[in-house]
Design a protein around this motif. Structure first.
Motif, PDB file in Angstrom:
ATOM      1  N   GLU A 174      -2.383   5.799  -5.010  1.00  0.00           N
ATOM      2  CA  GLU A 174      -1.016   5.457  -4.650  1.00  0.00           C
ATOM      3  C   GLU A 174      -0.472   6.368  -3.549  1.00  0.00           C
ATOM      4  OE1 GLU A 174       1.562   5.116  -8.000  1.00  0.00           O
ATOM      5  OE2 GLU A 174       0.281   3.673  -9.032  1.00  0.00           O
ATOM      6  N   ILE A 175      -0.843   7.645  -3.602  1.00  0.00           N
ATOM      7  CA  ILE A 175      -0.400   8.576  -2.561  1.00  0.00           C
ATOM      8  C   ILE A 175      -1.034   8.211  -1.227  1.00  0.00           C
ATOM      9  CG2 ILE A 175      -0.567  10.971  -1.757  1.00  0.00           C
ATOM     10  CD1 ILE A 175      -0.275  11.803  -4.736  1.00  0.00           C
ATOM     11  N   LYS A 176      -2.332   7.871  -1.249  1.00  0.00           N
ATOM     12  CA  LYS A 176      -2.995   7.476  -0.007  1.00  0.00           C
ATOM     13  C   LYS A 176      -2.400   6.195   0.557  1.00  0.00           C
ATOM     14  CE  LYS A 176      -7.293   7.543  -1.402  1.00  0.00           C
ATOM     15  NZ  LYS A 176      -8.776   7.456  -1.347  1.00  0.00           N
ATOM     16  N   GLN A 177      -2.053   5.283  -0.341  1.00  0.00           N
ATOM     17  CA  GLN A 177      -1.436   4.037   0.109  1.00  0.00           C
ATOM     18  C   GLN A 177      -0.089   4.314   0.771  1.00  0.00           C
ATOM     19  OE1 GLN A 177      -0.904   1.156  -3.006  1.00  0.00           O
ATOM     20  NE2 GLN A 177      -0.202  -0.438  -1.636  1.00  0.00           N
ATOM     21  N   PHE A 178       0.687   5.213   0.149  1.00  0.00           N
ATOM     22  CA  PHE A 178       1.984   5.573   0.714  1.00  0.00           C
ATOM     23  C   PHE A 178       1.811   6.231   2.089  1.00  0.00           C
ATOM     24  CE2 PHE A 178       5.000   9.088   1.418  1.00  0.00           C
ATOM     25  CZ  PHE A 178       6.183   8.365   1.536  1.00  0.00           C
ATOM     26  N   LEU A 179       0.872   7.179   2.173  1.00  0.00           N
ATOM     27  CA  LEU A 179       0.647   7.875   3.444  1.00  0.00           C
ATOM     28  C   LEU A 179       0.142   6.917   4.519  1.00  0.00           C
ATOM     29  CD1 LEU A 179      -0.975  11.195   2.153  1.00  0.00           C
ATOM     30  CD2 LEU A 179       1.340  10.874   3.056  1.00  0.00           C
ATOM     31  N   ASN A 180      -0.686   5.965   4.103  1.00  0.00           N
ATOM     32  CA  ASN A 180      -1.173   4.981   5.064  1.00  0.00           C
ATOM     33  C   ASN A 180      -0.026   4.129   5.606  1.00  0.00           C
ATOM     34  OD1 ASN A 180      -3.501   3.530   6.356  1.00  0.00           O
ATOM     35  ND2 ASN A 180      -2.675   1.833   5.173  1.00  0.00           N
ATOM     36  N   GLN A 181       0.901   3.769   4.719  1.00  0.00           N
ATOM     37  CA  GLN A 181       2.064   2.996   5.154  1.00  0.00           C
ATOM     38  C   GLN A 181       2.903   3.790   6.141  1.00  0.00           C
ATOM     39  OE1 GLN A 181       3.908   2.124   1.391  1.00  0.00           O
ATOM     40  NE2 GLN A 181       2.655   0.311   1.015  1.00  0.00           N
ATOM     41  N   GLN A 182       3.083   5.080   5.848  1.00  0.00           N
ATOM     42  CA  GLN A 182       3.871   5.922   6.750  1.00  0.00           C
ATOM     43  C   GLN A 182       3.139   6.161   8.069  1.00  0.00           C
ATOM     44  OE1 GLN A 182       6.925   6.208   5.760  1.00  0.00           O
ATOM     45  NE2 GLN A 182       6.193   5.267   3.859  1.00  0.00           N
ATOM     46  N   TRP A 183       1.816   6.223   8.000  1.00  0.00           N
ATOM     47  CA  TRP A 183       1.008   6.382   9.207  1.00  0.00           C
ATOM     48  C   TRP A 183       1.196   5.179  10.119  1.00  0.00           C
ATOM     49  CZ3 TRP A 183      -2.717  10.016  10.890  1.00  0.00           C
ATOM     50  CH2 TRP A 183      -3.561   9.590  11.921  1.00  0.00           C
ATOM     51  N   GLU A 184       1.162   3.980   9.525  1.00  0.00           N
ATOM     52  CA  GLU A 184       1.285   2.760  10.311  1.00  0.00           C
ATOM     53  C   GLU A 184       2.720   2.538  10.796  1.00  0.00           C
ATOM     54  OE1 GLU A 184      -1.138   0.859  11.281  1.00  0.00           O
ATOM     55  OE2 GLU A 184      -2.716   1.909  10.187  1.00  0.00           O
ATOM     56  N   GLU A 185       3.660   2.760   9.885  1.00  0.00           N
ATOM     57  CA  GLU A 185       5.056   2.503  10.231  1.00  0.00           C
ATOM     58  C   GLU A 185       5.969   3.349   9.339  1.00  0.00           C
ATOM     59  OE1 GLU A 185       8.150  -1.268  10.753  1.00  0.00           O
ATOM     60  OE2 GLU A 185       6.054  -1.617  10.268  1.00  0.00           O
TER      61      GLU A 185
END
Length: 358
Positions: A174-185
């Motif tokens: 879940e943390i990686k998913q959140f960071l990936n979302q922030q990375w993209e947008e």
């Protein structure tokens, strides 16, 4: 382990080839799901291990059936709900949720034959979590995903061991998913959080929008610099050593006549350094990182402890078309590698070898 990896890759290739010809849920079960269960080592024709249409009474409803149950000592340990390969799993977890608390099973799987969503009861005992702790996609998996799936093989499956890692898997995902979302947008709250220590003015909507591109650029540069620094540090940690190994013999500045090899002919590649970093990271929880070194030679690349060739943990063969890792166990076991990332699949084996030198 190597055989299991090949089975998963073969199954992935097969699914890619036949999935468009599968039209029903029953075809999904027989063509995709049951072969996956077999790959985990279970006898799908033995009712002492694998039960289709397992009965799980739910409240006043008697005779409710779940598609499959994996059995151990006459008790279900894993419940499996199957859907058609073309079904979206997001709308089907409620049925599995009802069944979970009525049995002794600690794990439940919802699958369409391609995606496997693993659930347990981390948040409330005997009540299935709303979110899966692990998702495995047979068409889009990484090497480390196979390592996690391997824990569910019949010959190594242990409920307590898997439960101890389930929580970390769930929240790490879940943390990686959140960071990936922030990375993209990056969203407004994330940008505001970043600006809290670097911008003293009022964080208005206009300010946040103005900083959005800067935050994205900073994230990209930060990650790239971290990766480059780690590789450079790994390179520098051992390049200061003047010793090199050629077929097990120490070279300093002398010339080895019988092999006609000088130290100048030994070229340490970026791929070898990446492999060294992988091994070092796999050992970090058990072995002090300062003890891990490397020595290169013409035939293979050594990863060792305490800078002693007598304490080599593994050898990486990346200078040929057929890559491999060799472990310093009793059998001097060799595993073929398709790429550097597959080193992570042998984490437990590498740790066992390293522990003998503690």
């Amino acid at each position: 382990m190597e055989n299991f990896i090949q089975q998963i890759k073969a199954l992935s290739s097969r699914i890619e080839r036949i999935k468009d010809n599968i039209k029903t849920e029953e075809a999904t079960k027989t063509s995709l799901i049951m072969p996956f269960i077999q790959a985990l080592g279970y006898d799908i024709f033995n009712p002492e291990e694998f039960v289709p249409e397992f009965i799980a009474d739910v409240g006043i409803k008697k005779g409710e059936k779940i598609d499959y149950a994996i059995i151990d000592s006459n008790n279900p340990v894993i419940l499996i709900e199957a859907k058609s390969v073309h079904e979206d799993l997001l709308k089907h977890d409620s049925q599995l949720f009802r069944y979970f608390g009525t049995t002794k099973a600690k794990f439940a799987i919802l699958t369409n034959g391609i995606e496997y969503r693993f659930y347990t009861d981390l948040e409330e005992p005997n009540r299935m979590d709303i979110k899966p702790f692990f998702i495995f996609n047979l068409l889009e998996f990484r090497d480390n995903d196979v390592y996690e799936i391997a824990k569910f093989r019949k010959n190594v499956f242990n409920v307590e061991n898997v439960l101890t890692t389930a929580s970390e898997l769930k929240y790490t995902s879940e943390i990686k998913q959140f960071l990936n979302q922030q990375w993209e947008e990056p969203n407004d709250e994330f940008i505001k959080f970043i600006l809290s220590d670097v911008y003293q003015g009022v964080k208005t909507k206009k300010v946040i929008d103005n900083f959005r591109g800067t935050v994205q650029k900073s994230l990209t540069q930060f990650v790239n610099e971290k990766v480059n620094d780690k590789l450079q540090k790994a390179l520098n940690s051992s390049s200061a050593s003047e010793e090199h190994i050629v077929e097990g013999e120490v070279l300093k500045d002398e010339y080895v006549a019988e092999d006609k090899v000088t130290i100048e002919t030994i070229v340490t590649t970026e791929e070898e350094i990446e492999g060294y970093v992988f091994v070092k990271l796999l050992l970090k929880d058990e072995i002090d990182s300062s003890r891990v070194h490397y020595r290169d030679n013409k035939s293979y690349f050594n990863v060792l402890l305490d800078n002693s060739i007598r304490k080599w943990v593994c050898r990486l063969g990346f200078n040929t078309a057929n890559k491999y890792i060799q472990l310093n166990d009793e059998e001097k076991t060799i595993y073929k590698l398709n790429d550097v990332n597959e080193i992570s699949l042998y984490r437990d084996e590498i740790l066992e070898v390293a522990k003998q030198f503690q």
